[in-house]
Design a protein around this motif. Sequence first.
Motif, PDB file in Angstrom:
ATOM      1  N   VAL C   3      -0.320   5.578   8.728  1.00 32.50           N
ATOM      2  CA  VAL C   3      -0.582   5.656   7.381  1.00 32.50           C
ATOM      3  C   VAL C   3       0.534   4.783   6.659  1.00 32.50           C
ATOM      4  O   VAL C   3      -0.004   4.283   5.747  1.00 32.50           O
ATOM      5  CB  VAL C   3      -0.663   7.085   6.857  1.00 32.50           C
ATOM      6  CG1 VAL C   3      -0.991   7.059   5.481  1.00 32.50           C
ATOM      7  CG2 VAL C   3      -1.764   7.787   7.936  1.00 32.50           C
ATOM      8  N   VAL C   4       1.712   5.402   7.002  1.00 29.49           N
ATOM      9  CA  VAL C   4       2.785   4.929   5.991  1.00 29.49           C
ATOM     10  C   VAL C   4       2.967   3.104   6.120  1.00 29.49           C
ATOM     11  O   VAL C   4       3.107   2.608   5.138  1.00 29.49           O
ATOM     12  CB  VAL C   4       4.134   5.496   6.650  1.00 29.49           C
ATOM     13  CG1 VAL C   4       5.294   5.066   5.726  1.00 29.49           C
ATOM     14  CG2 VAL C   4       4.015   6.910   6.604  1.00 29.49           C
ATOM     15  N   ARG C   6       0.612   1.180   6.765  1.00 28.90           N
ATOM     16  CA  ARG C   6      -0.390   0.494   6.097  1.00 28.90           C
ATOM     17  C   ARG C   6      -0.041   0.669   4.492  1.00 28.90           C
ATOM     18  O   ARG C   6      -0.375  -0.583   3.731  1.00 28.90           O
ATOM     19  CB  ARG C   6      -1.836   0.944   6.233  1.00 28.90           C
ATOM     20  CG  ARG C   6      -2.844   0.436   5.782  1.00 28.90           C
ATOM     21  CD  ARG C   6      -4.304   0.973   6.100  1.00 28.90           C
ATOM     22  NE  ARG C   6      -4.432   2.319   5.624  1.00 28.90           N
ATOM     23  CZ  ARG C   6      -5.254   2.632   4.688  1.00 28.90           C
ATOM     24  NH1 ARG C   6      -6.103   1.711   4.260  1.00 28.90           N
ATOM     25  NH2 ARG C   6      -5.219   3.813   4.186  1.00 28.90           N
ATOM     26  N   ARG C   7       0.169   1.617   3.812  1.00 26.41           N
ATOM     27  CA  ARG C   7       0.235   1.825   2.439  1.00 26.41           C
ATOM     28  C   ARG C   7       1.542   1.103   1.908  1.00 26.41           C
ATOM     29  O   ARG C   7       1.537   0.743   0.743  1.00 26.41           O
ATOM     30  CB  ARG C   7       0.151   3.133   2.063  1.00 26.41           C
ATOM     31  CG  ARG C   7      -0.973   3.944   2.219  1.00 26.41           C
ATOM     32  CD  ARG C   7      -2.170   3.094   1.640  1.00 26.41           C
ATOM     33  NE  ARG C   7      -3.507   3.799   1.684  1.00 26.41           N
ATOM     34  CZ  ARG C   7      -4.613   3.306   1.377  1.00 26.41           C
ATOM     35  NH1 ARG C   7      -4.913   2.269   0.874  1.00 26.41           N
ATOM     36  NH2 ARG C   7      -5.926   4.028   1.613  1.00 26.41           N
TER      37      ARG C   7
END
Lengths: 294, 456, 311
Positions: C3-4, C6-7
């Motif tokens: 997640v991290v 990508r964001r």
Amino acid sequence: MSRQRRTLVPWLFILPGFGFLLLVGLYPLVFTFVTSFERYHLDTIYLGTPFVGFDNYIDSLRSSLFIGAMLRTGFFVLVALPVEMVLGLGIAFLLDRPRNDGLRAFTRVILVLPIATTPVVVGLFGALIFNTQFGVVNYLVGLAGIRPVDWLGSPTLAMVSVFALQVWQWTPFVALVMLATLATIPVEMEDAFFLESNSWLKRLRHIRLPYLIPGLTAAAIFQTAYMIKLFDMIYTLTRGGPGESTDLISLQMERLSFRAFDAGQAAAESVIMLVVTLVLSQLYIRFFYREPEA
Amino acid sequence: MHIRSGSGRSLLAAALSAAFLLGSALSAFAAGEREAASSANDYQGTTITVVGLDRPSYAAAQKLTPQFEQQTGIKVNWAIYPYESTLKEETLNFVSQSQQFDVILTDVVWPGVFGQADWVVPVRHFLDNTALTKPDFDMSDFIPIWLKAFTWGDKLLGIPFDSYSGLLYYNKAMLRDAGFSGPPKTWDDLLNVYAPRLTDRAKGVYAFALQSRRGETQSCDAFARFLWPWGGEFLDPATFQPEVTSASAKAGIEFRQKLLQYMPDGIVNDDHGEVVQLLAQGKVAMITEWSSFYATLVDPSQSKIVNDLGVTTEPAGPSGAVPAFGGFAYMVSSQIPEKLQNASWLFIQWLTSKEMAKPLIENGAVVARISADGDPANQAQYPYLAPMVDSWKTTTDIFRPRFPEWPQLSEITSNWGTQIELGQVTVDQGLQNISDEFKKVLGDAGYYSGTKPKIE
Amino acid sequence: MDVVFRRNKDPAGGKGGTTPPMDTRIPRPARAGSSRDRRRILLLDALHAAGLVVVIVLALFPIYWMVSASFKTDNQLFAVPPVWLWKPTLAHYGTVLHDTNMMGALANSLSIAGLTTLLSLLLGVPAGYGIARYQFRFRRDVWFWFVSNWMIIPVVLVIPYFLIATKLHLLGSRWLLVAIYQTFGVPLAVWLMVDQFRSIPAELEEVARIDGTSVFGAFIRIMVPLALPGVVVSGILVALFAWNELLYAQALIPSLASRTAPVVALTFLGGYEVPWGDVMAAGTLIVLPVLAFAALVSRYLVRGLTLGAIK
């Protein structure tokens, strides 16, 4: 490498687990199947266990307790599953939103706790917080000006209590599954979509949902099986009561086995339930779940 | 000890035994002590496991057990289970022959289960063993109905302990404030005269509470209690046909439905503990509960009504007073080695002896000894004793049948009984279902084909 | 999955001055233009934080309530309205530790959970590898057979297990439970490991094989280390379920001394009165080790719960 060898190799890996499960799991299944055709009372086992044909199956299907418990379990799954899905998805979106990083990381840790809590203990503290006289739920409800209600004493509210604890414990699971699933959506896809529409709902339906389906299905299979097996928490919360109002299938079968000692009918019910769950899981897998392709 | 002439050793033995006999004649009590001690010496270092419940009588017994351990050198392990899983634990113990338990706790409804299976040793076996049983272990001192209750076939299987009758407990202050000088004598009065004036829903105060939780509590406390006083019964003793759809049975169960309006909501989920607490906290005015709760209700740490507690016999129904009948006995497992069986018997003998009755009562236990329960001094000190003894005179030992099929019938009764109480089925329909399902179980068991003797 | 990562990649970055249309629901930090927009984003951030706090409170509250109740006297426990500040008492812990064999039960649970996990991994990891990496007849059936074990209702099998354990004189043995727990441990491990092994590029293994490593050598030296996250996660989940299990443990361990913690917790419910403080203390003792464990390994656990979902 010869073709012969190729087909043998995977079995070398699979056989230990396969064999062990067969060893541990097959005997009781065969036993259950055989017993389901016998009159088998644990407490009068010394009188013999005569073959009775399909009597146990007929008794099961005519038993309002068994049918009631099956329908109740089905209803429970049908209501709890969507609620867990919607709430879980909502929490996943909160966790996926790129702000408040520290808080998000903390939430992810906290969400693991309900899942890890021993279900027996969930039922125990459930009985405390839903207690009519001194339960904190009644106190909180009272702050909203509602008279104290008898959560575990009324058939409907007892079911609501069981339902609330189930949702409390397993919504985090759905949320974490969905959070990871959200991460599988390629960023480019979403960015491209921004160029065309700024509707959040449309984005959810057209871009995100297709990616979310596998995660939702895996969570659904896992949770459906779990709810059909649900026993410990209800056992300590209501024991299936009042009356039979929270009698899910496992509770009804436990009482049949260990209070009436009717292992024959319990076995017949088991076989019926086994068929139901296998059909159900095949359906799930056929329609939603991608089987592992090599 | 055999005496043969011509042998010095025998002569010595004869002299010793004569001296022993003389001693015992002089003081039967002391001799008993010594004899038990001498026979118990053989069991020094033996460990026995006793099944118990988390109820006052067993707490008292546990507290006094060190005395027995000191006297005999036998170590006692208490295995405490919730009532609702005791039958399961004991049955699994017997079916698996795991010899987990030595001293078996038997509810008044289980002698058939254990007796038909020969899982316990009939008491006669030990009573005949004079080396093991004290001469003053007076069997005629037990309340007759209790010996009858634990007899299966023609064999007595256990010695009663923790023996109850249903009693009416009431809050004197609440009754007085409502203008009553004493408790109701009949169920009709309780419903029509007392209940309306003692119930104030707005204040959360109710006239009555009936423990109704599914399980044995429902089938005994909440169902059978409204059967017998109305002239109903579970089965016709001659034919074993279910009698729960009779007019009198219906009248009783319909009466119970009417009484519900004077009880707190959610009573169907309440077990003994909750109902006793409702009375102890001043939330209800009357309950009908087992005699064992007297100890709880007069314990200031658990009860706010210690000084206002009244206790009397259960009200009478249209066909007289038939108070609830329930309680336990201790039996010896037949699956354990003889030495453990004997040690187990020594324990049972000690626990149910005349001498222990008073200390047990003082510590909150309920016993079935006439000499203790009927003693005027005891009765003055423990007001539950007199009504309990009276109740045992009017009730029936088949309040619930005690044949091996009872656990199944109990399940059926409690399933439909709770549903009737919740209003999920009508009284007629519920009773009809009970009757139909009874017939199936008893038919399967062979009672209707004429071969199986009809023993309740 | 990550997640991290990508964001962190700013979606608008590198695109020069071309600003994509403003997404009003999900604010993107780099795109805040006017002060009105900034205020709106701050508001959304605050709402977002509030939402997270609500989630945290709801998830924690019941556990907090149990733990706090275990430190209250009976009067404080039954107080209406509830007591929020009080001087904690350890009396209930004293009772629980003195009156029951709770410490012994926790030790029993720990050893059973540990052995179960070990065996499940030994059996499940190779099986998952075999299914994930090879094409053979009945492959899908084998996979389904493994997974369907997860669907069996345990109540069904208690009596058969009880009777066979009696015959084999295994009643009360912890190995019996360890063996039976494989009926959920192995399926869980297989389910997760199939997905884990499939996520590892096949080339890595092929390179090793070209170098002359045997099939098993490659499995143990290349594949298992690469699949370690999945292995850890399967282990954690199996351990959790084994620790929490009630039905089999209750029926198959008759001896009071060898009982597991959840079974001991039930013994408090048998009396005429529920000793709430003791029950909550017992509950806390049972749950606290798992919670501490779960929080410690939460990163793996989160990953494990999601393995089945992602292909």
